[in-house]
Structure formats: structure tokens, C-alpha cells
Design an enzyme around this catalytic site. Structure first.
Site, PDB file in Angstrom:
ATOM      1  N   SER A 117      -9.981   2.637  11.754  1.00 37.93           N
ATOM      2  CA  SER A 117     -10.023   2.787  13.203  1.00 37.93           C
ATOM      3  C   SER A 117     -10.290   4.243  13.592  1.00 37.93           C
ATOM      4  CB  SER A 117      -8.701   2.313  13.800  1.00 37.93           C
ATOM      5  OG  SER A 117      -8.475   2.880  15.049  1.00 37.93           O
ATOM      6  N   SER A 118      -9.592   5.165  12.931  1.00 37.46           N
ATOM      7  CA  SER A 118      -9.779   6.581  13.287  1.00 37.46           C
ATOM      8  C   SER A 118     -11.188   7.047  12.987  1.00 37.46           C
ATOM      9  CB  SER A 118      -8.833   7.484  12.496  1.00 37.46           C
ATOM     10  OG  SER A 118      -7.523   7.089  12.683  1.00 37.46           O
ATOM     11  N   THR A 130      -5.371  31.134  16.225  1.00 39.93           N
ATOM     12  CA  THR A 130      -4.382  30.530  17.115  1.00 39.93           C
ATOM     13  C   THR A 130      -3.918  31.562  18.142  1.00 39.93           C
ATOM     14  OG1 THR A 130      -3.677  29.273  15.184  1.00 39.93           O
ATOM     15  CG2 THR A 130      -2.318  29.088  17.150  1.00 39.93           C
ATOM     16  N   GLU A 169      -4.986  16.883   9.211  1.00 35.97           N
ATOM     17  CA  GLU A 169      -4.392  15.897  10.106  1.00 35.97           C
ATOM     18  C   GLU A 169      -3.526  16.554  11.182  1.00 35.97           C
ATOM     19  OE1 GLU A 169      -4.601  12.716  10.657  1.00 35.97           O
ATOM     20  OE2 GLU A 169      -2.820  12.468  11.919  1.00 35.97           O
ATOM     21  N   TRP A 210       6.939   9.711   5.153  1.00 33.81           N
ATOM     22  CA  TRP A 210       5.568   9.387   5.593  1.00 33.81           C
ATOM     23  C   TRP A 210       4.545   9.969   4.629  1.00 33.81           C
ATOM     24  CZ3 TRP A 210       1.367  12.393   7.456  1.00 33.81           C
ATOM     25  CH2 TRP A 210       1.588  13.763   7.509  1.00 33.81           C
ATOM     26  N   TYR A 236      -3.950  19.312  12.524  1.00 30.91           N
ATOM     27  CA  TYR A 236      -4.845  19.871  13.529  1.00 30.91           C
ATOM     28  C   TYR A 236      -5.553  18.791  14.327  1.00 30.91           C
ATOM     29  CZ  TYR A 236      -3.511  24.465  12.597  1.00 30.91           C
ATOM     30  OH  TYR A 236      -2.736  25.577  12.527  1.00 30.91           O
ATOM     31  N   HIS A 280       9.338   6.201  11.663  1.00 30.01           N
ATOM     32  CA  HIS A 280       9.235   7.033  12.873  1.00 30.01           C
ATOM     33  C   HIS A 280       8.013   7.940  12.775  1.00 30.01           C
ATOM     34  CE1 HIS A 280      10.175  10.041  15.927  1.00 30.01           C
ATOM     35  NE2 HIS A 280      10.155  10.974  14.989  1.00 30.01           N
ATOM     36  N   HIS A 328      -3.016  18.504   6.011  1.00 26.15           N
ATOM     37  CA  HIS A 328      -3.069  19.648   6.909  1.00 26.15           C
ATOM     38  C   HIS A 328      -4.145  19.509   7.977  1.00 26.15           C
ATOM     39  CE1 HIS A 328      -1.891  23.357   8.615  1.00 26.15           C
ATOM     40  NE2 HIS A 328      -3.174  23.518   8.822  1.00 26.15           N
ATOM     41  N   ASP A 370     -21.650   5.703  29.189  1.00 26.70           N
ATOM     42  CA  ASP A 370     -20.550   5.111  28.418  1.00 26.70           C
ATOM     43  C   ASP A 370     -20.509   5.829  27.079  1.00 26.70           C
ATOM     44  OD1 ASP A 370     -18.755   3.133  27.036  1.00 26.70           O
ATOM     45  OD2 ASP A 370     -19.094   2.021  28.885  1.00 26.70           O
ATOM     46  N   LYS A 415      -6.266  31.970  21.000  1.00 28.55           N
ATOM     47  CA  LYS A 415      -6.126  30.929  22.024  1.00 28.55           C
ATOM     48  C   LYS A 415      -4.985  31.251  22.981  1.00 28.55           C
ATOM     49  CE  LYS A 415      -8.314  27.025  20.022  1.00 28.55           C
ATOM     50  NZ  LYS A 415      -9.090  26.735  21.229  1.00 28.55           N
ATOM     51  N   HIS A 465       0.282  24.923   1.247  1.00 28.10           N
ATOM     52  CA  HIS A 465       1.498  25.535   1.804  1.00 28.10           C
ATOM     53  C   HIS A 465       2.595  24.498   1.996  1.00 28.10           C
ATOM     54  CE1 HIS A 465      -0.445  25.072   6.059  1.00 28.10           C
ATOM     55  NE2 HIS A 465       0.306  24.022   5.820  1.00 28.10           N
ATOM     56  N   HIS A 466       2.239  23.233   1.867  1.00 27.05           N
ATOM     57  CA  HIS A 466       3.269  22.185   1.896  1.00 27.05           C
ATOM     58  C   HIS A 466       3.907  21.995   0.527  1.00 27.05           C
ATOM     59  CE1 HIS A 466       2.299  20.838   5.987  1.00 27.05           C
ATOM     60  NE2 HIS A 466       1.069  21.193   5.669  1.00 27.05           N
ATOM     61  N   SER A 514      -6.581  24.009  28.069  1.00 31.55           N
ATOM     62  CA  SER A 514      -7.654  24.887  28.536  1.00 31.55           C
ATOM     63  C   SER A 514      -8.337  24.350  29.784  1.00 31.55           C
ATOM     64  CB  SER A 514      -8.712  25.081  27.451  1.00 31.55           C
ATOM     65  OG  SER A 514      -8.124  25.555  26.278  1.00 31.55           O
ATOM     66  N   ARG A 543      16.484  17.985   4.925  1.00 36.71           N
ATOM     67  CA  ARG A 543      15.958  16.915   5.779  1.00 36.71           C
ATOM     68  C   ARG A 543      16.026  15.590   5.033  1.00 36.71           C
ATOM     69  NH1 ARG A 543       9.328  17.874   5.480  1.00 36.71           N
ATOM     70  NH2 ARG A 543       9.280  15.975   6.727  1.00 36.71           N
TER      71      ARG A 543
HETATM   72  C1  HEM Z   1       0.217  28.941  12.924  1.00 29.45           C
HETATM   73  C2  HEM Z   1       0.084  27.734  12.562  1.00 29.45           C
HETATM   74  C3  HEM Z   1       0.919  26.993  11.523  1.00 29.45           C
HETATM   75  C4  HEM Z   1       1.408  27.416  10.327  1.00 29.45           C
HETATM   76  C5  HEM Z   1       1.247  28.784   9.705  1.00 29.45           C
HETATM   77  C6  HEM Z   1       2.121  26.294   9.733  1.00 29.45           C
HETATM   78  C7  HEM Z   1       2.765  26.320   8.498  1.00 29.45           C
HETATM   79  C8  HEM Z   1       3.465  25.261   7.962  1.00 29.45           C
HETATM   80  C9  HEM Z   1       4.060  25.247   6.654  1.00 29.45           C
HETATM   81  C10 HEM Z   1       4.024  26.403   5.680  1.00 29.45           C
HETATM   82  C11 HEM Z   1       4.663  24.052   6.475  1.00 29.45           C
HETATM   83  C12 HEM Z   1       5.388  23.548   5.230  1.00 29.45           C
HETATM   84  C13 HEM Z   1       6.844  23.771   5.346  1.00 29.45           C
HETATM   85  C14 HEM Z   1       7.574  23.158   4.181  1.00 29.45           C
HETATM   86  O1  HEM Z   1       7.487  21.929   3.981  1.00 29.45           O
HETATM   87  O2  HEM Z   1       8.265  23.912   3.484  1.00 29.45           O
HETATM   88  C15 HEM Z   1       4.441  23.285   7.662  1.00 29.45           C
HETATM   89  C16 HEM Z   1       4.888  21.999   7.854  1.00 29.45           C
HETATM   90  C17 HEM Z   1       4.440  21.202   8.886  1.00 29.45           C
HETATM   91  N1  HEM Z   1       3.634  21.573   9.936  1.00 29.45           N
HETATM   92 FE1  HEM Z   1       2.950  23.440  10.296  1.00 29.45          FE
HETATM   93  N2  HEM Z   1       2.063  25.243  10.584  1.00 29.45           N
HETATM   94  C18 HEM Z   1       1.322  25.620  11.669  1.00 29.45           C
HETATM   95  C19 HEM Z   1       0.994  24.839  12.749  1.00 29.45           C
HETATM   96  C20 HEM Z   1       1.229  23.490  12.810  1.00 29.45           C
HETATM   97  C21 HEM Z   1       0.678  22.633  13.806  1.00 29.45           C
HETATM   98  C22 HEM Z   1      -0.246  23.055  14.930  1.00 29.45           C
HETATM   99  C23 HEM Z   1       1.139  21.392  13.527  1.00 29.45           C
HETATM  100  C24 HEM Z   1       0.887  20.088  14.223  1.00 29.45           C
HETATM  101  C25 HEM Z   1       0.548  19.929  15.424  1.00 29.45           C
HETATM  102  C26 HEM Z   1       1.972  21.467  12.365  1.00 29.45           C
HETATM  103  C27 HEM Z   1       2.633  20.407  11.816  1.00 29.45           C
HETATM  104  C28 HEM Z   1       3.387  20.465  10.689  1.00 29.45           C
HETATM  105  C29 HEM Z   1       4.059  19.320  10.115  1.00 29.45           C
HETATM  106  C30 HEM Z   1       4.021  17.883  10.636  1.00 29.45           C
HETATM  107  C31 HEM Z   1       4.727  19.770   8.986  1.00 29.45           C
HETATM  108  C32 HEM Z   1       5.669  18.993   8.088  1.00 29.45           C
HETATM  109  C33 HEM Z   1       5.020  18.036   7.190  1.00 29.45           C
HETATM  110  C34 HEM Z   1       6.049  17.342   6.347  1.00 29.45           C
HETATM  111  O3  HEM Z   1       6.497  17.924   5.351  1.00 29.45           O
HETATM  112  O4  HEM Z   1       6.431  16.213   6.674  1.00 29.45           O
HETATM  113  N3  HEM Z   1       2.020  22.771  11.960  1.00 29.45           N
HETATM  114  N4  HEM Z   1       3.700  24.050   8.557  1.00 29.45           N
HETATM  115 CU   LIG Z   2       0.043  22.395   6.960  1.00 30.01          CU
END
Ligand code: HEM
Ligand SMILES: [Cu+2]
Lengths: 533, 296
Positions: free
Chosen positions: A170-171, A329, A256, A143, A258, A78, A254, A107, A332, A303-304, A269, A451
Site C-alpha cells: 500500500s505504501s 534540521t 522510515e 515493532w 523521516y 501500539h 531510519h 486528480d 529548517k 545509530h540504532h 512550512s 524500555r
Molecule cells: C536530529 C535528528 C535525530 C537524531 C540525531 C536521532 C538519533 C536517534 C538515535 C541515535 C536513536 C537510537 C537510540 C537508541 O536506541 O539507543 C534514535 C531512536 C529513534 N528515533 Fe531518532 N533521531 C533524530 C530524529 C528523529 C526523528 C525526526 C524521528 C521521527 C520522526 C525519530 C524517531 C526515532 C525513533 C522511532 C527511534 C526509536 C526506534 C526504536 O528503537 O524503537 N528520530 N534516534
Molecule cells: Cu534513526
């Protein structure tokens, strides 16, 4: 597919191929944009079906429908499909359709490469999806592909790795094309600080892609050699470290996230000033904020991994940089709100989705901020709180912006207005069900539900049931979108060139639908006013 | 790059009508991936699918580049198209830099963190004591924490033997490549072809010496891909680099053949320059390898 879409290109000059060969060999940015968008829609439904299976299993505690291994495959596939197959190709589809029109170009800069970056995708995803039928099942290690778990994947393993390489190619090709197009193909008078923000956010996305996707390619290559060629990158017994994979992966991962959200910022915008009938507040601060976010996104990755056992200095560094992202952020969000302040707004569907975006994405930003605080993340990591966070930023963030953009430009693409009543239904059903789906997951996470597990303790039963009902509602509502799109392609009220009253930007100076080749003559430099200013 | 100051008309930007090469590229790579994956999984059909994909891939390269060369020679491309090509190549090389960065990152991480921690440094005390109390942090890592399943080796390739000579060869080839470019610019085919030929020959010598070094490592030193983190980082970094040198040599040889045929003029020779950039890029990567893999 080819039948439906050929109708509205009434101008057939030039000797391009016809029928199915037209779509296979096309070098036209609009054709390729259409292919990307349709591919992405198909992937949304395949990935969505997997989500339905996940929510079905979680409807009640205990194992009811699928076995745990298959459940884990669903979670893994997924995510891979939604990220690499649905959202990223959708953004490239928008870029293809809109960027040449927005900057007054004939183009994309590299048309053959453009065809290739699309035509990799069906093959890459055939590889990935075929793993569902292999001995050992589809990849099930998440993933994020952490070793050593992912190395236990069955026959699917090399297919997973090569599929990631293929999509990555591709990307990168797509990103190179966008960057070259914007830097080399702008019409005279289209200075950088007059670019629509969608174009700006996409160039910066392009940089992120070119810099981060190769790192992912390197990481999965090391997985491949660890599994098949005896290397010890991620094996402590050989002097390597499984945690090293996490560092390399998230150095890509990370940026990614963004990559998935920056184009959304650009679309919102564009939409808010149009329906607020006011120039965008703080154009240049939007550009700089996007740049700042992109830069910071390369120094926050760990942070992950707060819980893997990093030195204290690392925990602190990554906490500070992470919460720092909230500043650009916030700029914005402030600008979007300030644009609406004292304006005369109307609420057509694109605007509704854009407003939904601003509010709900902000919720996701706040939960991100909570997760960014190291000691707090020790508690929340790998719980449903994280799942709630990333679905608020990705579904009510990225996907809502996609929907907003699709409704905004659909009349331009097809030459017809979509059915506004149905579209409003689509919005309201989506926005209600998506909150029913994801909001309770915050509570589940705070209460400690992990999870990626098909079963859970009984105290989590109620919120899970609510969430699953919301999930079903959200899934079904999206069928409405397909109906609206098909109806809009086939007919409907004729769209004017401008489509939306007072809409700014070069794309609205072309006919609806636009001619096959966008600007065969560069637009008059006087007409380039600078997007929404 | 003064060309970018000129304003071009949109109608003159060459947009090919359609092309079947990208699709063939995808099919061929798909076949190579599927063949390679089934081969790794131990299926007999793998090598056939892989080879078929490879043949189709080579056919595609001839076809795709053939079209581009024909269009270029026919004067279809204006200066703006030329700039697009330059940007495309430059960003592609940047993406390659980031690919190597992943492996350099792995090398630094292993040397600075994972090995010292396994040896008990920092907060790794408990790891060391409970997992591998005998293990001592070292680089090169002759003795892996667990000897089971890893090939132990006696010696590593020193910096001042073959790698040093290879450094000189590659740096010289960078110079000869520039010599050829200078020849092209002043319109001297003699210098162009001589400079390019020497570059290609140096490239071949480099790859041959690298192959000999690998043979020596495997047979005399017992240093293999399986020799713990040292073998892993050593062979993947130098291996991907060697692969890039091989590609670069093939590219330059193609350019040489085109020069002999009389392609390129002193102001229109992007194909030459793209390959030269690529060559300088593998050169720079090598400097990094020489310093961090062989020397310090
Ligand atoms: C203010 C902005 C953001 C902060 C401070 C933030 C912070 C975090 C942190 C600390 C985690 C890790 C959580 C953990 O696994 O314990 C996380 C996970 C995640 N964030 Fe954010 N995030 C922000 C914005 C975003 C944005 C804009 C996206 C995507 C459009 C995003 C997508 C994700 C995803 C996909 C994960 C999970 C990844 C995974 O473990 O599978 N985050 N975020
Ligand atoms: Cu992140």
C-alpha cells in the site's frame, strides 16, 4: 460514515457510484483522502487504547493489571499501529486531498491504483489486529521484530509478516502515485521551485518510501523463511547473524522515521508564513535541506545498533553521519524562526500546533543528537530516554503537525469553520498533558529505567506516576478532537474560499468545499505565485 | 519522451469514474495471505482459502487489465496518461531493485562479516573460541558452525555450467525483445511477433533449466534451503529471480497474444514497453546473480 460525508459534495455530476459502493470503488482523490484520514483517526484510537493500557500498568511498580506477555504485545502492536496505521496513512490522506489542488491537477495520476493503496489498509490491519485473539497472543517481540525473539511468536507470526508485506504494498503504491502526480500533473507555470513545501517534502518522502519499504519486505521475508523453511539468515549456527537483521531492518527503519516527519515539515512550512503574514524565509534552502536529510537518512542506520558490537570504524562513521543530520534540521528550524521574526502573528489553532511543533520537535532533535553520540548512547540505549526522544519527535512532532494541518485545511475540506474555542482547548490540554507524559521519561531513562518491561524498581515510581497521569490526560484530550471534527463536518460558520487572511497557494482559489473534480480547467499561470514567497 | 513538452488540458486527463477491481484485488490477496498463514500454522483449511484467493486474484487480473486494455484501445488515454503509466512502471521497477538489494545485502554481509567473524577474524576471536572453535571461515560454506539442524552439502553449482548457458539465454532474450520492439516501431508485425515469440520461448527455457538445476542441487548435491547461509542466500536470490522471470514470461506472452490480435501501434504501445522494461530488469538482476552468487 458515508452518510455524514456525502452531504457536502453537492455536485454529483459524473456517473460515480453512490452509497457504500461510492466509497468502495471511488477513484476520486478527495474521497480517497477522506477515507485515509478517517482510517487513520480510527487507528489513532485503537493504538491509543493500547497506550492507555501500557501507562495503566506502569502507573505503579509491580504487576497490577496485565500479564507481561500481553504487556509486550501492547508495546509491539501500539508501535506498529501508530506508525503504519495512523501516521503514515494520515500523511497519504493529506497528500491525496491537497497535492492535486496545490499543483492545479484534475486528480491523482493513477486513480485506480490510488483506490487500491487505500483499500489494502483495512484488510492488512484486520490481519494484524486479529492476532490479538490467536493462540500465543499478538506479536510481542517489539515493532523492530528482532530475531531470534520474534521467531518465538505463536500463530500470529505469519500474519504479522504478511500484514507487513501488505501494508508495504500500500505504501509503495501510494508513493508511486504521489511521485507520478507531482512530476506529470503540474499545471502550466507550476515549476518545481514554485511547489508548496508540502508537495516538495512529500515527493522526497515518496522516494524514501519507494527505496526503503522493499528492504523491509525483504527483511521480513527472510524472517519467514528462517522460521518455516529452514534458512539460516539470522542464525549464527548456520553461518548467518542475528545482527544482520538489525542492519537490514534499520536500513529501512531510519528512512522510515523521516517518512513520518518530512510531510510534517511541509505542513509547518505552510502554516507559519500564513499566520505570520510573511513569506517563508529561505524557501530554496528548505528544499535542499529536505533533500540532504533524505540522503543522509540512508547512511545513519546503525545509530540504532551502537551497542551490538560493531567495529570501531562503524561506530565512528555512524556517529558522524548521525550528528551531521542536525545541520539540515537546524536550517529548517532556523528558517521557521526567521519567518516569525518581526512578523505580525496571530495565534489561531493551526498556528498554535505549529508553534508547539517547532519548540517540542526541537527538544526531540536535541535528545536525538545526544543519542547519536556513540559513547553516550551506550548508556542510554534501550532506556526510557529513547522512548522520550522518539515520542517528542513523533507525537509533539508528527502528530502535532497532523493536528495543525487538520485545523488548517478542515474549513477547506468541509466548507465550515471549526469551533475555535474548543480547538484552543484541545491544543492547550494536549500541549500540557503531552509534556507531563513524556518529559519525565527523559529523567527515567537517564536514571536507567529500561524500555519494554512491565515492572520497574521502586525508585522510578514517582516519575512513572506523573507520566501516566499525563498519558491519561493526553488520551482524553484527543476525544475533543473527534468532537470538533464531527461538529465541523455537520455545520458551523461558512468558510470563505481563502479561509485564512492572505493565505497563499492554489488550494485557496477553489471554493470551500472544493468541487468534486479539482481543476477541470488548469488554473491561470499568472495566479501561480509560488506558495509562500 | 518528447510528449511531455506538449501541454494537455486537464479535462482530457482520463479519470475513471469508479472501479471495483482494486477492492477485489485486496480481497483476493487477503484470502491468499490468510490462507497461506493458516497453512503455515498447520491448519487444514489453509490450502482451500489460499486457492480461492488465487482464483479470485487471477480473475481480478483479467478484469483490471481488461478494462485498461479496452480503454487504451478505445483511445481514452492521451499522452499525459501515458507518461503517468511510464512513471508508475519505472518507479515500481525501482522498488523491485530495492527488494533484491536486501537479499544481495544479506549475501555480502554474510560473506564479508558474519562468516569471517564466526571464524575468529576481527573482534570475533572470543566468539570462535567459545562457541565453535572447530569452525573455519570459508565460502562456499560447506561446513556450518554447528552441523546440527543443517543439511551439509558436497558441492555447489559452478558458474560455467547451466548458469553460463542461462546467462547467454537471458542476454539473447534481451536482444530478441529489442528486435520485437524495432519490428513494432517500423510497423512490421512479422518481426514483432517473431521477436516476441523467441523471447517468450527463451524465457521458458531459462525457467526450465533453472528448475533442473534446483532438482540437481537438491538430489545430487544435497544443497537445499536448509544448507546454512549458503543455501539460504543461493535459493532466495535465485528463487526470487526465477519467480520474476516466470512473471516476466507470462507478461510477455500476454503481450504476444495482444500483438497477434493486432493491438498496439508504432506510437502507442506502452503495455509492450512496460513488459520489455521489466524483462531488461530481470536480465540485469541476473548479471548480478551470475557474478556474485555463482562466480566470485
Ligand atoms: C536530529 C535528528 C535525530 C537524531 C540525531 C536521532 C538519533 C536517534 C538515535 C541515535 C536513536 C537510537 C537510540 C537508541 O536506541 O539507543 C534514535 C531512536 C529513534 N528515533 Fe531518532 N533521531 C533524530 C530524529 C528523529 C526523528 C525526526 C524521528 C521521527 C520522526 C525519530 C524517531 C526515532 C525513533 C522511532 C527511534 C526509536 C526506534 C526504536 O528503537 O524503537 N528520530 N534516534
Ligand atoms: Cu534513526
Amino acid at each position: 460514515m458515508s452518510e455524514v460525508a456525502t452531504h457536502h459534495h453537492d455536485d454529483h455530476h459524473g456517473a460515480h457510484a453512490t452509497g457504500i459502493m461510492r466509497w468502495l470503488t471511488t477513484t476520486n482523490h478527495k474521497d480517497i483522502g477522506t477515507l485515509y484520514l478517517l482510517f487513520s483517526l480510527v487507528m489513532f484510537f485503537i493504538g491509543g487504547t493500547m497506550a492507555m493500557i501500557i501507562r495503566l500498568e506502569l502507573f505503579q511498580p509491580g504487576l497490577q493489571f496485565v500479564d507481561p506477555q500481553f504487556y509486550n504485545s501492547m508495546v509491539t502492536m501500539h508501535a506498529l499501529i501508530m506508525i503504519f496505521g495512523a501516521v503514515m496513512p494520515a500523511w497519504t490522506g493529506f497528500a491525496n486531498w491537497m497535492i492535486p489542488m496545490m499543483i492545479g491537477a484534475p486528480d491523482m495520476a493513477l486513480p485506480r491504483l490510488n483506490n487500491w493503496s487505500f483499500w489494502i489498509l483495512p484488510f492488512a490491519f484486520t490481519m494484524l489486529l486479529s492476532t490479538l485473539f490467536m493462540p500465543g497472543g499478538a506479536p510481542a517481540g517489539g515493532w523492530t521484530m528482532y530475531p531470534p525473539l520474534v521467531l518465538q511468536t505463536g500463530d500470529a507470526f505469519p500474519f504479522l509478516i504478511f500484514a507487513v508485506h501488505f501494508m508495504g504494498a500500500s505504501s509503495i503504491a501510494g508513493a508511486i502515485n504521489v511521485v507520478a502526480t507531482v512530476f506529470n500533473m503540474r499545471a502550466p507555470g507550476m515549476t518545481l521551485m514554485k511547489l508548496p513545501l508540502f508537495v516538495w517534502t512529500w515527493i522526497i518522502t515518496g522516494f524514501l518510501l519507494i527505496a526503503s519499504i522493499p528492504v523491509l519486505a525483504g527483511a521480513v521475508t527472510m524472517l519467514l523463511t528462517d522460521k518455516f523453511f529452514g534458512t539460516a539468515f539470522f542464525s549464527a549456527a548456520g553461518g548467518g547473524d542475528p545482527v544482520m537483521f538489525q542492519h537490514i531492518f534499520w536500513f529501512f527503519g531510519h528512512p522510515e522515521v523521516y517518512i513520518l516527519i518530512l510531510p510534517a515539515f511541509g505542513i509547518v512550512s505552510a502554516i507559519i508564513p500564513t499566520f505570520a503574514r510573511k513569506p517563508l524565509f529561505g524557501y530554496s534552502s528548505m528544499v535542499y535541506a529536505t533533500g540532504a536529510i533524505a540522503f543522509l537518512s540512508f547512511i545513519v542506520w546503525a545509530h540504532h545498533m551502537f551497542t551490538v558490537g560493531m567495529p570501531l570504524a562503524g561506530e565512528l562513521f555512524f556517529m558522524y553521519t548521525t550528528v551531521l543530520i542536525a545541520v539540515p534540521t537546524g536550517v529548517k528550524v532556523f528558517n521557521w524562526v526567521a519567518t516569525m521574526w518581526q512578523s505580525s502573528m496571530t495565534f489561531e489553532t493551526p498556528m498554535l500546533f505549529a508553534l508547539g511543533f517547532v519548540i517540542l520537535f526541537t527538544i526531540g532533535g536535541f535528545s536525538g543528537l545526544m543519542l547519536g553520540v556513540t559513547p553516550v548512547d551506550f548508556q542510554y540505549h534501550d532506556t526510557y530516554f529513547v522512548v522520550a526522544h522518539f515520542h517528542y519527535v513523533l507525537v509533539t512532532g508528527a502528530v502535532f503537525a497532523l493536528m495543525a494541518g487538520a485545523y488548517f485545511w478542515m474549513p477547506k475540506w468541509t466548507g465550515h469553520m471549526y469551533n475555535e474555542t474548543l480547538a484552543k482547548w484541545h491544543f492547550w490540554l494536549s500541549v500540557i498533558s503531552v509534556n507531563v507524559l513524556f518529559f519525565p521519561q527523559h529523567f527515567l531513562g537517564l536514571a536507567g529505567m529500561p524500555r519494554r518491561i512491565p515492572d520497574y524498581a521502586v525508585q522510578f515510581a514517582d516519575f512513572n506516576m506523573v507520566s501516566s497521569i499525563g498519558g491519561l490526560g493526553y488520551g482524553i484530550s484527543q476525544i475533543l478532537f473527534v468532537i470538533i471534527v464531527v461538529k465541523c463536518i455537520r455545520g458551523g460558520e461558512k468558510a470563505t474560499d481563502e479561509v485564512w487572511e492572505g493565505a497563499q497557494g492554489l488550494e485557496w482559489t477553489l471554493s470551500s468545499p472544493p468541487p468534486y473534480h479539482s481543476f477541470t480547467e488548469a488554473p491561470d499561470p499568472e495566479s501561480i505565485t509560488g506558495g509562500h514567497r | 519522451m518528447s510528449k511531455s513538452n506538449i501541454t494537455y488540458s486537464n479535462a482530457d486527463y482520463y479519470v475513471p469514474d469508479s472501479s471495483r477491481w482494486p477492492l477485489i484485488a485486496s480481497v483476493s490477496i487477503f484470502a491468499m495471505f490468510v490462507g497461506g498463514a493458516t497453512l503455515l500454522n498447520g491448519a487444514n483449511i489453509g490450502p482451500y482459502v489460499l486457492s480461492a484467493g488465487f482464483i479470485l486474484f487471477v480473475y481480478m487480473l483479467f478484469g483490471w487489465f481488461g478494462d485498461v486494455i479496452a480503454e487504451s484501445e478505445a483511445g481514452t488515454y492521451n499522452g499525459q496518461v501515458d507518461v503517468s503509466f511510464r512513471m508508475g512502471m519505472a518507479w515500481f521497477i525501482f522498488s523491485e531493485v530495492m527488494f533484491f538489494a536486501a537479499f544481495f545485502g544479506a549475501l555480502y554481509y554474510a560473506r564479508m562479516y558474519s562468516i569471517p567473524w564466526l571464524g575468529g577474524a576481527g573482534s570475533g576471536g572470543a566468539t570462535n573460541e567459545f562457541l565453535w572453535p572447530e569452525f573455519a571461515s570459508a565460502w562456499p560454506l560447506f561446513n556450518t558452525p554447528d552441523s546440527y539442524g543443517f543439511t551439509q552439502f558436497k558441492e555447489v553449482i559452478g558458474a560455467w555450467g547451466v548458469p553460463f548457458w542461462n546467462t547467454l539465454i537471458l542476454l539473447t532474450s534481451g536482444v530478441t525483445c529489442t528486435w520485437a520492439h524495432w519490428g513494432l516501431k517500423i510497423g512490421s508485425r512479422k518481426h514483432l511477433i517473431a521477436g516476441l515469440s523467441v523471447t517468450v520461448i527463451l524465457g521458458i527455457i531459462f525457467v526450465a533449466m533453472q528448475a533442473e538445476e534446483y532438482r540437481h542441487a537438491y538430489h545430487a548435491l544435497g544443497l537445499t534451503l536448509n544448507s546454512g547461509i549458503y543455501g539460504a542466500t543461493f535459493f532466495l536470490l535465485t528463487g526470487f529471480h526465477g519467480f520474476h522471470v516466470t512473471m516476466g514470461t507470462i507478461m510477455l506472452a500476454t503481450i504476444l497474444a495482444r500483438c497477434i490480435k493486432g493491438h498496439f501501434t508504432h506510437e502507442n504501445h506502452f503495455g509492450f514497453e512496460a513488459c520489455a522494461w521489466y524483462w531488461h530488469f530481470v536480465d540485469v538482476v541476473w548479471i548480478g546473480l551470475f557474478i556474485f552468487v555463482y562466480w566470485v
